[in-house]
Structure formats: structure tokens, C-alpha cells
Scaffold this motif. Structure first.
Motif, PDB file in Angstrom:
ATOM      1  N   ARG A 148      83.784  37.190 -25.957  1.00  0.00           N
ATOM      2  CA  ARG A 148      83.413  36.292 -27.041  1.00  0.00           C
ATOM      3  C   ARG A 148      82.666  37.056 -28.120  1.00  0.00           C
ATOM      4  NH1 ARG A 148      79.711  31.745 -24.760  1.00  0.00           N
ATOM      5  NH2 ARG A 148      79.835  31.050 -26.923  1.00  0.00           N
ATOM      6  N   LYS A 149      82.833  36.564 -29.346  1.00  0.00           N
ATOM      7  CA  LYS A 149      82.072  37.072 -30.490  1.00  0.00           C
ATOM      8  C   LYS A 149      81.649  35.853 -31.300  1.00  0.00           C
ATOM      9  CE  LYS A 149      82.495  40.357 -34.344  1.00  0.00           C
ATOM     10  NZ  LYS A 149      83.419  41.285 -35.027  1.00  0.00           N
ATOM     11  N   ARG A 150      80.347  35.725 -31.573  1.00  0.00           N
ATOM     12  CA  ARG A 150      79.819  34.526 -32.196  1.00  0.00           C
ATOM     13  C   ARG A 150      79.464  34.765 -33.657  1.00  0.00           C
ATOM     14  NH1 ARG A 150      75.132  31.864 -29.046  1.00  0.00           N
ATOM     15  NH2 ARG A 150      76.125  29.919 -29.637  1.00  0.00           N
ATOM     16  N   ARG A 151      79.329  33.658 -34.401  1.00  0.00           N
ATOM     17  CA  ARG A 151      78.955  33.745 -35.806  1.00  0.00           C
ATOM     18  C   ARG A 151      77.484  34.073 -35.978  1.00  0.00           C
ATOM     19  NH1 ARG A 151      76.396  28.993 -37.334  1.00  0.00           N
ATOM     20  NH2 ARG A 151      76.860  29.346 -39.546  1.00  0.00           N
ATOM     21  N   TYR A 152      76.686  33.847 -34.943  1.00  0.00           N
ATOM     22  CA  TYR A 152      75.250  34.074 -35.038  1.00  0.00           C
ATOM     23  C   TYR A 152      74.932  35.561 -34.908  1.00  0.00           C
ATOM     24  CZ  TYR A 152      75.368  29.084 -34.112  1.00  0.00           C
ATOM     25  OH  TYR A 152      75.635  27.738 -34.179  1.00  0.00           O
ATOM     26  N   LEU A 153      73.753  35.951 -35.382  1.00  0.00           N
ATOM     27  CA  LEU A 153      73.368  37.357 -35.445  1.00  0.00           C
ATOM     28  C   LEU A 153      72.285  37.725 -34.431  1.00  0.00           C
ATOM     29  CD1 LEU A 153      73.314  37.570 -39.337  1.00  0.00           C
ATOM     30  CD2 LEU A 153      74.988  38.658 -37.848  1.00  0.00           C
ATOM     31  N   PHE A 154      72.078  36.879 -33.442  1.00  0.00           N
ATOM     32  CA  PHE A 154      71.005  37.143 -32.486  1.00  0.00           C
ATOM     33  C   PHE A 154      71.319  38.325 -31.569  1.00  0.00           C
ATOM     34  CE2 PHE A 154      70.575  32.523 -33.395  1.00  0.00           C
ATOM     35  CZ  PHE A 154      69.373  32.607 -34.073  1.00  0.00           C
ATOM     36  N   THR A 155      72.583  38.508 -31.217  1.00  0.00           N
ATOM     37  CA  THR A 155      72.929  39.657 -30.388  1.00  0.00           C
ATOM     38  C   THR A 155      72.578  40.949 -31.105  1.00  0.00           C
ATOM     39  OG1 THR A 155      74.718  38.419 -29.336  1.00  0.00           O
ATOM     40  CG2 THR A 155      74.788  40.811 -29.152  1.00  0.00           C
ATOM     41  N   GLU A 156      72.907  41.012 -32.382  1.00  0.00           N
ATOM     42  CA  GLU A 156      72.559  42.203 -33.167  1.00  0.00           C
ATOM     43  C   GLU A 156      71.052  42.392 -33.247  1.00  0.00           C
ATOM     44  OE1 GLU A 156      76.693  41.093 -34.378  1.00  0.00           O
ATOM     45  OE2 GLU A 156      74.843  39.985 -33.993  1.00  0.00           O
ATOM     46  N   ALA A 157      70.317  41.296 -33.417  1.00  0.00           N
ATOM     47  CA  ALA A 157      68.858  41.405 -33.542  1.00  0.00           C
ATOM     48  C   ALA A 157      68.247  42.007 -32.288  1.00  0.00           C
ATOM     49  CB  ALA A 157      68.259  40.027 -33.819  1.00  0.00           C
ATOM     50  N   PHE A 158      68.701  41.572 -31.124  1.00  0.00           N
ATOM     51  CA  PHE A 158      68.107  42.099 -29.897  1.00  0.00           C
ATOM     52  C   PHE A 158      68.567  43.520 -29.605  1.00  0.00           C
ATOM     53  CE2 PHE A 158      67.619  37.470 -29.168  1.00  0.00           C
ATOM     54  CZ  PHE A 158      66.234  37.465 -29.141  1.00  0.00           C
TER      55      PHE A 158
END
Length: 394
Positions: free
Chosen positions: A111-121
Motif C-alpha cells: 500500500r501507498k497512502r496519500r498521507y505523509l506520516f510515513t515519510e515524517a517518521f
């Protein structure tokens, strides 16, 4: 609260972190075949699902590297961090520089989401790993990913809106909070840049001037595009644990800048969250609250989750330390008693994640694709360190 009691608390947090929580995750979560970390763990640490959430890989990287950098340079912590780092660098990034949200055990994208939280962490994990190792590639990837996130947020239509109607293109407290927290961590590793202060200033402005609403005595999670309140179920929803976490980041910035003007709004965020979120009938923090007292729509609204209680412990202790107001000490002790009576597992280690409203266990799992090695150890580490500062301990 006297000195002896503070020292007792410090020992409690030390034991819970170093003797139970960290060993649980080191024993059970590391994937020795493919790298990275399993987070779907049963009570005894057995893996019940091998899919991997990338945002939890970044969080674990940060936590292990932070322990190595701030507590003691233990090789097992650095090895665990390296384990996360290698998996993230091999499998975490798509060709556009963004990250996948979920992968199979061997690193194939799910999965790849529209949110940027994965990048932030990932940013904070890579930055802290760079501090631990001096790895220039890790720091470069952290900085590049951060700049990509900022560019995407500033570029019209770069990210698809959540709703089709323009007047419902809301903005979220979570985004401002994560930008504040991510920038604070990246600043510790990266060379100074004007961009970092610009992002922090903008995030503080959004949280304090808009999401914090003194007239409603609440911290809202969602506002309209022009900072207006939305009279919808989502628009009325507040998340006490999230607001407490955000307030702690603002108090960190007050310390970093030696700016006492930031303390008062952070304390109001804590006050409103405790007043609205504490369950007077059963104790503990409600997950969601409707600000107007209407029926909350999320079915889990009245559950008691591990992460709001973890974040509340530190926010309340920090509020007391920052203000000297004894009510925060009272609230901290109240939160501590509730949390430590229910979430830790004295037999197998680690913390449960989900309680029913009455405090009974909803599920025995210790981790899933949303719960990993982050909120609990982070809170224990922060509280242990702050209690050491408050008691003059090492």
C-alpha cells in the motif's frame, strides 16, 4: 509531590522501560531473515501477521537510535537500529521519493497512502541514526525526504484532497503537529537552515492561533480551509491524547527558544484536554469526544488506548515541570495510577494497546500495523529523563 516520591517514579519508569518494554521488543520483533521489524505481536510476542507498516519501521529506527545516543551506546540498540535502517533503505522508498505504507515481510509493496506520516517518521529515524553513526547517506536521505514533504505540501494539487467539495477541503491539526515534531528532530542532526524555523513558526501559528480554540475550550482536529469550524461529526471531534502530545512539542519549543510565551497556550491545551477527555465514570482518557456533546461517530470513541495515555504521562509531567502548578502533578499521578494498573504486562513484558471503556482488556495483542515500538518506550524514556532532571539524578 516530594523528592522521595519523584525518585520512586523515576525508578518505576526505569524498570518498565529497560527491564520489560525494550527486552520484549528486542526478543520478539526483529525479522532476522528479511530485516526490519514485525509489529503484529501476540501477548507472548508470537508474530500473528508478517506484513510491515513502514511508518512503524521509521519510528523504531528513531527509538533505538535515540536510546543509543542519549542513554548508553549499547551495541544491541545500535544493531537494532541498523536492522531497521537497512530495511527502510532497501524497500521503503518508491521511485518518486515517497514511501510505501505497508510491505510484505520480504519488502514487496502492498500500500501507498496519500498521507505523509510515513515519510515524517522515516525522517526522524534517519536523522537520529545519522547522529548515532555519522552515516552521511542517512542524513542526506532524511533532508531530501523532508524537503520533498515540504514541497508537496506547498504545491497545489500535488496531493489529492480527501473530499471533493472545495469548501470541505479541511486542514488537520495532525499535519501541523507532525511538521513541528519532525522539524525539531531533524534540527538536531542537520546543518542549520532557514526553512526549519519557517516550518516551525508556521506550525506553531496554526496550532496556537487556529486549532486551539479558547472560546470552545478545545483543541480541534479538523478545520475548514479558512480556519472555520465545521459543524460536522468530524469537525466537532476532538482527540484529547493528540492534543496533549502536541502541547508537549510546544513546550519543547519553548525550551529550545527560551520563549516563555509558548508555555501558556500549551498549558491551556493540556487543561482543555484533561477537562474534556478524562472519563469521570471509569477513569482514563476517552479516545474521541464531540465538542458539543453530540454522539461521537467512531465506534472506538470511548475506548482507552495505549498511546494517548503514554503521551499524557509525559505531557502532564512536563507541564508540571514547566509551570510549577501542582494541579499537573496531581493529574500526572492520576494518569500514572490508571495507566500502570492496566496497560503493562508484568508477566510477558510490553504493553497492551486497547482497553474497553471500563478498563477491561479488549484484545491481548501487544502490536499491530498501528502499534509498534514508539509511543510507550518514548514516553517512558522521556519521563525517566525528566524525572532525573527534576531529582538531580544521572
Amino acid at each position: 509531590m516530594n523528592q522521595a516520591r519523584l525518585e520512586q517514579y523515576r525508578e518505576i519508569y526505569r524498570q518498565e522501560l529497560f527491564d520489560r518494554v525494550i527486552p520484549f521488543w528486542l526478543r520478539h520483533s526483529l525479522d532476522t531473515e528479511h530485516g526490519g521489524q514485525f509489529t503484529c505481536l501476540d501477548r507472548d510476542g508470537a508474530v500473528f501477521d508478517t506484513d510491515k507498516a513502514m511508518w512503524l519501521q521509521g519510528r523504531a529506527l528513531w527509538m533505538f537510535a535515540k536510546l543509543y545516543n542519549t542513554v548508553q551506546p549499547r551495541e544491541e540498540w545500535l544493531a537494532a537500529a541498523r536492522h531497521q535502517y537497512d530495511f527502510i533503505m532497501r524497500h521503503g522508498f518508491d521511485s518518486d521519493g515517497r514511501m510505501f505504507f505497508a510491505l510484505t515481510a520480504d519488502g514487496r509493496p502492498l500500500r501507498k497512502r496519500r498521507y505523509l506520516f510515513t515519510e515524517a517518521f522515516a525522517i526522524i529515524g534517519l536523522a537520529e541514526y545519522a547522529r548515532a553513526t555519522g552515516d552521511a547517506q542517512a542524513l542526506q536521505r532524511a533532508i531530501a525526504t523532508y524537503r520533498l514533504v515540504i514541497d508537496l505540501l506547498n504545491m497545489p494539487n500535488a496531493l489529492p484532497p480527501k473530499t471533493l467539495l472545495p469548501e470541505r477541503h479541511g486542514k488537520t491539526h495532525s499535519l501541523s503537529m507532525i511538521l513541528l515534531a519532525t522539524t525539531q528532530e531533524l534540527r538536531l542532526a542537520a546543518p542549520p537552515a532557514p526553512l526549519y524555523e519557517q516550518v516551525v513558526d508556521a506550525a506553531l501559528g496554526q496550532i496556537i492561533n487556529h486549532f486551539l480554540d479558547d472560546s470552545a475550550a478545545a483543541v480541534f482536529e479538523l478545520l475548514g480551509p479558512n480556519n472555520e469550524r465545521l459543524d460536522t461529526a468530524e469537525g466537532r471531534k476532538i482527540t484529547p491524547g493528540h492534543a496533549l502530545e502536541s502541547a508537549a512539542f510546544i513546550l519543547h519549543e519553548a525550551q529550545a527558544r527560551a520563549d516563555e510565551s509558548l508555555i501558556a497556550p500549551a498549558l491551556r491545551m493540556i487543561d482543555y484536554s484533561m477537562q474534556r477527555g478524562w472519563d469521570a465514570e471509569y477513569g482514563g482518557l476517552l479516545y474521541f469526544v464531540d465538542v458539543d456533546g453530540k454522539p461521537p461517530t467512531p465506534l472506538e470513541w470511548d475506548m482507552k488506548l495505549w498511546w494517548p495515555h503514554s503521551e499524557a504521562l509525559y505531557a502532564l509531567l512536563l507541564a508540571w515541570h514547566s509551570s510549577g502548578d501542582a494541579k499537573y502533578a496531581t493529574w500526572f499521578e492520576q494518569m500514572h495510577d490508571y495507566t500502570f494498573a492496566r496497560f503493562p504486562d508484568a508477566d510477558d513484558g510490553g504493553w497492551y494497546g486497547y482497553l474497553r471503556r471500563d478498563g477491561s482488556l479488549s484484545t491481548r495483542l501487544k502490536g499491530n500495523l498501528w502499534k509498534g515500538f514508539f509511543h510507550t518506550p518514548r514516553s517512558l524514556w522521556l519521563c525517566w529523563r525528566l524525572l532525573g532532571e527534576m531529582t538531580g539524578g544521572v
